[in-house]
Design a protein around this motif. Structure first.
Motif, mmCIF file in Angstrom:
data_model
loop_
_atom_site.group_PDB
_atom_site.id
_atom_site.type_symbol
_atom_site.label_atom_id
_atom_site.label_comp_id
_atom_site.label_asym_id
_atom_site.label_seq_id
_atom_site.Cartn_x
_atom_site.Cartn_y
_atom_site.Cartn_z
ATOM 1 N N GLU A 271 -1.613 2.017 6.070
ATOM 2 C CA GLU A 271 -0.950 1.514 4.991
ATOM 3 C C GLU A 271 -1.642 1.981 3.615
ATOM 4 N N LEU B 55 2.218 -5.022 10.115
ATOM 5 C CA LEU B 55 1.531 -3.854 9.613
ATOM 6 C C LEU B 55 2.503 -2.446 10.183
ATOM 7 N N LYS C 135 5.865 -2.281 8.622
ATOM 8 C CA LYS C 135 5.948 -1.957 7.171
ATOM 9 C C LYS C 135 6.037 -0.459 7.300
ATOM 10 N N GLN C 136 5.778 0.279 8.150
ATOM 11 C CA GLN C 136 5.423 1.619 7.892
ATOM 12 C C GLN C 136 6.553 2.546 7.595
#
Length: 386
Positions: free
Chosen positions: A108, A172, A175-176
């Motif tokens: 991130e 997580l 969200k990439q």
């Protein structure tokens, strides 16, 4: 009554020790902690994958060599993990999970961007890899480790903890963005919870919550992800845009007929009408060149691998081993089901490769690592006295 205990699927069978005074000589496979049947079928699948990949890559031998090297690494990882005991895996569950989450945070912050997604970490001159791939094993490993220490079937508190353990890495990864991997990680962990045994009350409540959350999930999807769903519902709404992939894929599969056009003779693939033909849509290449017979043959091989994996999972004689082994092989089934489903048009395109056939390194290593863990759990089963 009123309970569903999916762990019965993996109820351990008794493994009898040899009679007193008689020592059975261990075979080479037992000393290596490998299952010859499963290994043989995996090697056959890898070989078939290289044959199809040669055609799908435009007959680029360097691509096949690169994939062969990755398969060699994957087999080495499988062998190493097969030597570990379930107790060792249990001890390492938390450190591996924490490391995976930290790597996802690093993605991130400083991850490498490719094809519009920030999914990779790069060590210059050494390796470029996707940390999200390791979470396909790290998350079910952690959930299985947690549940193995609790009273089963899991209580509401235990389910809440499991949801938290799953949600952190999945958010997580999403969200990439990487919807396909996030769904696979979720599936792998959910299988662990289901195999631990749940009441119908919990299953109904979770299903209702998931259904109620669909509008919120839809609003949080990226535009291209929404378009994939809409294209799935009506591919012809944008035949030259978002619908191109699935239209060309189904055309290639249909044109192959029963026996196919022959190896290297596919028109959709060789003339480059079919996109992503060496990764997500490699089944279309298989169907065009080898026809229905080829697709049935590869699906039969997958079925045999899954059946053997489930049989090995029944040999696990502790809760941790049963939950983890069952999750690994059922997740492998999800890989196959989702890829074939999206290529044939019965599921939306979510970017899930055909396991051990599509081009890719990190995915192959993760899958073979899972089979290594499966063999380790089977090889270290306890012997029961007569």
């Amino acid at each position: 009554m009123g309970m569903i205990d999916l762990s019965r699927m993996l109820r351990p069978y008794p493994v009898r020790a040899p009679a007193s005074g008689i020592s059975r000589r261990r075979s080479l496979w037992e000393r290596l902690h490998l299952d010859p049947w499963l290994l043989g079928m995996l090697l056959l699948l890898l070989a078939a994958g290289l044959v199809v990949l040669y055609s799908a890559s435009g007959q680029r031998i360097e691509t096949v060599i690169a994939q062969g090297i990755r398969f060699g690494v994957a087999l080495s990882v499988m062998f190493v993990l097969a030597q570990l005991s379930p107790a060792t895996l249990l001890r390492w569950a938390l450190p591996v999970y924490v490391l995976g989450v930290l790597l996802l945070v690093a993605v991130e912050l400083v991850g490498d961007v490719g094809m519009g997604a920030q999914r990779w970490l790069v060590i210059p001159g050494v390796i470029r890899f996707q940390p999200s791939e390791m979470m396909k094993l790290a998350v079910p490993l952690m959930v299985a480790a947690y549940l193995s220490r609790q009273e089963l079937p899991p209580r509401l508190r235990d389910i809440a903890v499991c949801v938290g353990l799953i949600a952190v890495p999945v958010v997580l990864i999403a969200k990439q963005p990487d919807l396909g991997t996030s769904l696979l990680v979720t599936s792998a962990a959910v299988f662990v919870v289901l195999l631990a045994g749940l009441s119908w009350r919990f299953i109904t409540a979770l299903t209702a919550i998931a259904a109620a959350a669909l509008p919120l999930m839809w609003m949080n999807l990226h535009n291209y992800q929404r378009q994939r769903v809409l294209t799935f519902l009506d591919p012809n709404s944008d035949p030259l845009g978002s619908g191109w992939n699935i239209i060309q894929s189904t055309t290639a599969i249909g044109s192959g007929g029963v026996f196919g056009k022959g190896w290297l003779q596919g028109t959709q693939s060789q003339l480059e009408f079919l996109p992503e033909r060496h990764t997500d849509f490699i089944v279309a290449v298989l169907g065009e060149e080898f026809g229905l017979v080829g697709i049935v043959a590869i699906l039969l091989l997958y079925l045999l691998i899954i059946s053997r994996g489930l049989w090995l999972a029944t040999g696990a004689q502790d809760t941790f081993g049963r939950l983890l082994a069952g999750s690994i092989i059922l997740t492998f089934f999800i890989y196959v089901f989702v890829n074939v489903g999206m290529v044939s048009g019965i599921l939306p395109v979510v970017g899930v490769p055909l396991p051990l056939v599509s081009f890719g390194g990190t995915s192959s290593v993760t899958l073979m690592a899972g089979f290594g863990i499966l063999m380790a759990i089977h090889a270290h089963r306890r012997l029961l006295p007569r």
